[in-house]
Write a protein that holds these residues in place. Structure first.
Motif, PDB file in Angstrom:
ATOM      1  N   PHE A 184       0.783  -1.403   0.183  1.00  0.00           N
ATOM      2  CA  PHE A 184      -0.075  -0.074  -0.249  1.00  0.00           C
ATOM      3  C   PHE A 184       0.907   1.278  -0.158  1.00  0.00           C
ATOM      4  N   GLU A 215      -2.978  -2.979   4.796  1.00  0.00           N
ATOM      5  CA  GLU A 215      -3.276  -3.575   3.272  1.00  0.00           C
ATOM      6  C   GLU A 215      -4.019  -4.584   3.852  1.00  0.00           C
ATOM      7  N   TYR A 266      -0.763   2.410  -5.968  1.00  0.00           N
ATOM      8  CA  TYR A 266      -1.342   2.725  -4.533  1.00  0.00           C
ATOM      9  C   TYR A 266       0.393   3.628  -4.565  1.00  0.00           C
ATOM     10  N   ASN A 306      -2.097  -7.020  -4.089  1.00  0.00           N
ATOM     11  CA  ASN A 306      -1.837  -6.155  -3.429  1.00  0.00           C
ATOM     12  C   ASN A 306      -0.916  -7.880  -2.449  1.00  0.00           C
TER      13      ASN A 306
END
Ligand code: GCU
Length: 679
Positions: free
Chosen positions: A154, A207, A169, A199
């Motif tokens: 992130f 996250e 991100y 992710n």
């Protein structure tokens, strides 16, 4: 930036005229968003390649391209495909027919995404300058799941990312760069990718909150873009979420409150993203939380999540990268290579139907050379996926050229002997051997926010090649390379042959100056770049070559070693077990031998190390020379960018050569027979 979708202007000539003749009009009658995206792609591609936009119409007046689903009501589609057997196409397959009577080239499929794949294929045919006058094609993907795993965090960093920062991100915020996301979806869909987890499998604190209402709207935006292109969005999930983001005191998978928590959570996610793919989970692996904490096993953990996702059609992708990462080097029995099999083989048959195990291609960790994981063939009653790594963590980090399709092909073509004399990994992975409902391949991707997506311009070939190969594992590495080059650089023969040669040789060259006879890991710890023979040796994560002054290699035989070779079936077990029959490229993976051990070539192991390292460095320099011969025949920005990387590779290959040769010269005390300079 456009990569293989750059749709370069085609040269005039007979093929050009053929394309112009057929592509005057594009007939589309369905307003489904995926079909509309396919139409837009076709118009963009043709306009750019031919310099002339096809006219979009519902009723053609002459030769045309027509796209539509079989049941979509377009009369032209119905006529062209009347009487065709379409049931075996599956939901993602397509047909392409040139029909002289109807004066059209028709792309038909059962679903909108089939149309999209068909249109991308037609564009690929034109982009590689193939005949389209008499097309009669029927294509469907061989693998069910064709997945990309992002290891993006992130904060914008990418674990093992070598192409800049994340384009999802930055600084713990969603970038929502819809243009880039759409272009990424186009690239992925053009090679058949249908699932992307966005992710890192190491799910950190923030996250973990992705599955809460705080972030789900942002994720839904990405899922919406992906959806148009036939891609399902997945998230990596933190096994300890009930504690970390819930208010529970345990994440025990058998605790009813924990199970309920995940069920509620799944409901929340699906309310926002109705076609959410599911979770990817790294549990009890490299210090990540998992069911072991509660005395439970992987089946307990995975099934709990499976149960939560089941009502919504979601799946759990549970990784098998589980091993003891707190080893003591004195303990010669604990062998990281054995771990995945030892953990998961006994659980075969205990997993729910919507749980899919994800197994790395080799037993270690994406090394330059490893045997194929013995779990392929060993799991008869469990859905599973292959995991490859497109990111070149151990294969030059997109600073060195290393075209990985030949490596992946070797893995897919490996015979496991699991069910009869010929049971190839690719047929296990595609579900046909055991009839798995969920099957396919996933890979850790190599993209970032670099303008060219992959850092090294030629590393795009790995991304492209991954998609193409898993769509159809029968394609050769050479065919795939050639397609990619033609789409990226144009169809000039000399250029195609030169770059194809560079790609095809590159893995072997990289291997020769970094990883002799199956030894891996001679890299710097942590970042894994650059030579360091003892960098990872005798670490808590494992020991990899056991080199001393007498010999080198890991004894993994049943007779005197860790017993790993016994995890294989049929001939593989005996071939690996015995020094005389062990394939030499894996000799030191399976056996510890003296430096004076003589190979089939008549060369000793130590001389082989010296020779391959000298040769490999020379060949790396040759890659640069070949590239320099292409100056002026391509876009200069791309030329210069790749040239710089190849210069770095040539120089760095010398460092590899010298560090490895010097280390083993000093250890063994044995002179190079050819008297070359070893420091
Ligand atoms: C490798 C890699 C890690 C990654 C891990 C995994 O060990 O270096 O960064 O987290 O694989 O696959 O989970």
């Amino acid at each position: 930036y456009e990569a293989w979708l750059n749709y370069g202007q085609l040269k005039s000539g007979s093929l050009y005229n053929q394309y112009i003749d057929w592509c005057v009009e594009l007939v589309v009658t369905e307003d489904n968003e995926t079909i509309q995206a396919a139409a837009a792609e076709f118009i963009q591609g043709m306009t750019s390649m031919l310099g002339k936009a096809p006219l979009l119409t519902a009723k053609p007046e002459g030769p045309c391209i027509v796209i539509g689903t079989f049941q979509g009501g377009n009369p032209l589609i119905s006529r062209v495909f009347a009487g065709e057997r379409t049931d075996s196409l599956g939901p993602e397959g397509f047909l392409i027919r040139t029909n002289a009577t109807e004066q059209c080239i028709a792309v038909g499929a059962s679903t909108p995404v089939g149309i999209l794949y068909g249109v991308f294929h037609l564009l690929r045919l034109i982009g590689t300058e193939s005949e389209i006058d008499a097309l009669n094609l029927s294509m469907s993907p061989v693998n069910g799941l064709r997945m990309i795993n992002h290891w993006d965090n992130f904060d914008g960093s990418i674990e093992r990312g070598y192409a800049g920062r994340s384009f999802f991100y930055e600084s713990n915020q969603f970038l929502n760069d819809t243009k880039r996301l759409r272009d990424y979806a186009r690239l992925m869909s053009s090679v058949g990718i249908n699932a992307i987890s966005i992710n890192n499998v190491n799910v950190h604190e923030l996250e973990s909150l992705f599955i809460t209402e705080q972030y789900l709207p942002d994720i839904a935006l990405i899922a919406g873009i992906f959806r148009v292109y036939g891609i399902k969005l997945f998230l990596s999930a933190n096994f300890a979420s009930p504690i970390q983001i819930g208010a529970l005191e345990t994440a025990d998978p058998l605790d009813p409150a924990v199970r309920q928590w995940w069920k509620d959570k799944a409901g929340e996610v699906y309310r926002v993203i109705p076609d959410f793919g599911g979770f990817v989970v790294k549990a009890d692996s490299e210090n990540r939380p998992g069911p072991f904490t509660y005395g439970r096993d992987h089946a307990d953990g995975a099934n709990m999540l499976g149960e939560a996702l089941e009502p919504f059609g979601g799946i759990v992708i549970w990784r098998c990268f589980v091993y003891n990462c707190k080893q003591d080097w004195r303990d010669r029995k604990t062998d990281r290579a054995r771990a995945a099999y030892d953990h998961f083989k006994p659980l075969d048959g205990r997993f729910n139907d919507n749980v899919v195990l994800q197994i790395k291609n080799g037993p270690m960790d994406f090394q330059v050379r490893e045997p194929v994981s013995p779990l392929f063939g060993a799991l008869e009653h469990t859905n599973h996926l292959m995991e490859f790594q497109i990111a070149q963590e151990y294969t030059g980090q997109q600073r060195h050229l290393c075209y990985l399709v030949p490596q992946w092909k070797e893995v897919l073509d490996f015979n496991t002997y699991a069910k009869g004399q010929t049971t190839l990994v690719k047929h296990i992975v595609d579900g046909s051997v055991w009839g798995n409902k969920y099957n396919g391949v996933a890979a850790v991707t190599n993209v970032g926010d670099d303008m060219n997506w992959t850092g090294h311009g030629l590393a795009q070939a790995n991304l492209y090649g991954y998609g193409r190969l898993i769509w159809n594992p029968e394609l050769t590495a050479k065919e795939i390379a050639e397609e990619w080059i033609r789409l990226t650089f144009g169809t000039d023969k000399g250029l195609v042959v030169a770059i194809r040669g560079m790609l095809m040789d590159s893995w072997r060259i990289y291997e020769s100056y970094t990883a002799p006879l199956g030894v891996g890991w001679m890299v710097n710890p942590d970042h894994h770049y650059g030579p360091n023979v003892d960098g990872c040796e005798y670490a808590k994560w494992g020991t990899y070559h056991y080199a001393d002054h007498k010999g080198i290699g890991v004894d993994r035989s049943v007779k005197s070693g860790t017993g790993y070779s016994g995890q294989y079936m049929g001939l593989n077990a005996s071939n690996y077990e015995n020094l005389a029959s062990c394939p030499e490229e894996l000799l030191l993976f399976f056996h510890h031998v003296p430096y004076t051990h003589v190979l089939q070539s008549g060369q000793t192991v130590i001389q082989h190390i010296y020779d391959t390292h000298f040769e490999g460095a020379e060949q790396a320099a040759q890659l640069l020379a070949t590239w320099e011969s292409l100056e002026g025949s391509m876009d200069s920005g791309l030329y210069v960018q790749v040239k710089q990387r190849l210069e770095e590779q040539a120089e760095h290959a010398q460092e590899w050569r010298d560090r490895i040769n010097t280390y083993f010269y000093r250890k063994s005390g044995i002179e190079d027979l050819k008297g070359r300079k070893i420091y």
